[in-house]
Design an enzyme around this catalytic site. Structure first.
Site, short mmCIF file in Angstrom:
data_model
loop_
_atom_site.label_atom_id
_atom_site.label_comp_id
_atom_site.label_asym_id
_atom_site.label_seq_id
_atom_site.Cartn_x
_atom_site.Cartn_y
_atom_site.Cartn_z
N TRP A 121 0.85 -1.18 0.00
CA TRP A 121 0.00 0.00 0.00
C TRP A 121 0.89 1.23 0.00
O TRP A 121 1.57 1.51 0.98
CB TRP A 121 -0.94 0.05 1.20
CG TRP A 121 -1.83 1.26 1.14
CD1 TRP A 121 -2.17 1.97 0.03
CD2 TRP A 121 -2.49 1.92 2.24
NE1 TRP A 121 -3.00 3.03 0.35
CE2 TRP A 121 -3.21 3.01 1.70
CE3 TRP A 121 -2.55 1.66 3.61
CZ2 TRP A 121 -3.97 3.87 2.50
CZ3 TRP A 121 -3.30 2.52 4.41
CH2 TRP A 121 -4.00 3.61 3.86
N ARG A 122 0.91 1.93 -1.14
CA ARG A 122 1.62 3.19 -1.26
C ARG A 122 0.71 4.28 -0.70
O ARG A 122 -0.03 4.94 -1.43
CB ARG A 122 2.01 3.43 -2.71
CG ARG A 122 3.25 2.67 -3.16
CD ARG A 122 4.51 3.25 -2.54
NE ARG A 122 4.62 4.66 -2.87
CZ ARG A 122 5.16 5.13 -4.00
NH1 ARG A 122 5.68 4.28 -4.88
NH2 ARG A 122 5.21 6.42 -4.23
N ARG A 167 6.03 7.22 0.59
CA ARG A 167 7.20 7.79 -0.09
C ARG A 167 6.87 9.23 -0.48
O ARG A 167 6.01 9.47 -1.33
CB ARG A 167 7.55 6.95 -1.32
CG ARG A 167 9.05 6.99 -1.60
CD ARG A 167 9.45 6.02 -2.67
NE ARG A 167 9.17 4.62 -2.42
CZ ARG A 167 9.76 3.88 -1.48
NH1 ARG A 167 10.64 4.41 -0.68
NH2 ARG A 167 9.45 2.61 -1.34
N HIS A 175 16.54 4.94 -3.30
CA HIS A 175 16.00 5.20 -4.64
C HIS A 175 16.80 6.31 -5.30
O HIS A 175 17.10 7.33 -4.68
CB HIS A 175 14.53 5.62 -4.58
CG HIS A 175 13.60 4.49 -4.25
ND1 HIS A 175 13.48 3.97 -2.98
CD2 HIS A 175 12.74 3.78 -5.02
CE1 HIS A 175 12.58 2.99 -2.99
NE2 HIS A 175 12.13 2.87 -4.22
N LYS A 194 16.77 -2.61 0.08
CA LYS A 194 16.18 -2.40 -1.25
C LYS A 194 16.93 -1.31 -2.00
O LYS A 194 17.29 -0.28 -1.42
CB LYS A 194 14.70 -2.02 -1.12
CG LYS A 194 14.02 -1.78 -2.47
CD LYS A 194 12.59 -1.29 -2.28
CE LYS A 194 11.98 -0.88 -3.62
NZ LYS A 194 10.65 -0.26 -3.46
N SER A 230 3.28 2.14 -9.67
CA SER A 230 3.77 3.04 -8.63
C SER A 230 5.19 3.50 -8.91
O SER A 230 5.75 4.29 -8.16
CB SER A 230 3.72 2.35 -7.26
OG SER A 230 4.57 1.22 -7.23
N GLN A 288 7.38 -0.69 -14.33
CA GLN A 288 6.70 -1.87 -13.79
C GLN A 288 5.85 -2.55 -14.87
O GLN A 288 5.21 -1.88 -15.67
CB GLN A 288 5.81 -1.49 -12.60
CG GLN A 288 6.59 -1.11 -11.36
CD GLN A 288 5.69 -0.70 -10.21
OE1 GLN A 288 4.48 -0.53 -10.38
NE2 GLN A 288 6.28 -0.51 -9.04
#
Length: 251
Positions: A42-43, A76, A138, A165, A226, A230
């Site tokens: 869930w963003r 984010r 990121h 990540k 997102s 993707q």
């Protein structure tokens, strides 16, 4: 390897929820259910009532009631490649900690480049409440040099993350292959699982093949993307399945 990620099931395929309203989120979940992702992210930075704690907790309960798979909770902000949010960084950290204490999420994600005090606070609360912590890096502009890529993953390990990540933007095919090489190196040298991906069109192959180099999870679109690059979850799962069949037949 963290026992959360069972080796014979790798890679886990995670699909993001990006709805802005409760109704949109609920609709996304019902659509996504047919694709059977291994995990949901869930963003919450997409949600237009992020400052309403009761609504955030309610939505988590809604998601869990519809789909019985592990749930990753992520906020984010726009400076981290996400969306503008109404919360200050300290309020965001408070919300993540509250989610760890009072919800059934399985994992939370936080950017490792934030203040170390915030990182440690989330880590302690997550650990105390049985939630796994993904510490992320990121870079939406480029793919840094190999030494920095590996260092970013090891920073997460040093902080005590459960998973490290790394998501970067390639400018060439060479960047993508460098990322995959670093993924393999990290998988062999680190004590925690890693998730890596090259973003954008160039990086799509890393989402399909990263698991062969040691990345335990990849992201596939159920309803709405997102992050750049993707793939639709059904295409991604089919590609992974076909690749596994080819590998088995070659043995």
């Amino acid at each position: 390897m963290d026992t959360f990620f069972e080796k014979d099931r790798l890679p886990y395929v995670c699909s993001p929820i990006t709805g802005q309203t409760k109704e949109q989120i609920k609709n996304e979940i019902h659509v996504m259910k047919q694709y059977k992702p291994d995990m949901i992210e869930w963003r919450a930075d997409f949600f237009n009532e992020l400052d309403n704690t009761d609504e955030v907790l309610h939505i988590i309960n809604e998601i869990r009631s519809i789909m019985d798979v592990p749930l990753l909770f992520t906020i984010r902000s726009n400076v981290e490649g996400g969306n503008p949010i109404s919360l200050s960084e300290s309020k965001k950290v408070d919300l993540i900690c509250l989610i760890c204490k009072h919800s059934s999420v399985s994992l939370v994600d936080y950017e490792a480049c934030n203040d170390s005090e915030y990182v440690q606070k989330i880590k302690q609360v997550a650990r105390k409440n049985g939630k796994r912590l993904i510490l992320s890096y990121h870079n939406f502009q480029e793919t840094p040099e190999n030494e920095e890529l590996l260092n970013r993953l090891k920073i997460a390990e040093t902080y005590g993350a459960d998973v490290a990540k790394l998501a970067v933007m390639p400018k060439s095919e060479e960047d993508v292959f460098r990322l995959l090489s670093i993924t393999k190196q990290a998988d062999q040298s680190m004590s925690i699982p890693v998730i890596t991906m090259a973003m954008g069109e160039l990086g799509r192959i890393s989402r399909m093949l990263g698991w062969l180099y040691g990345s335990v999870l990849t992201f596939g679109v159920g309803v709405q993307s997102s992050a750049p690059g993707q793939l639709p979850i059904q295409d991604l799962k089919q590609y992974i399945h076909t690749t596994k069949q080819l590998l088995r037949s070659a043995k």
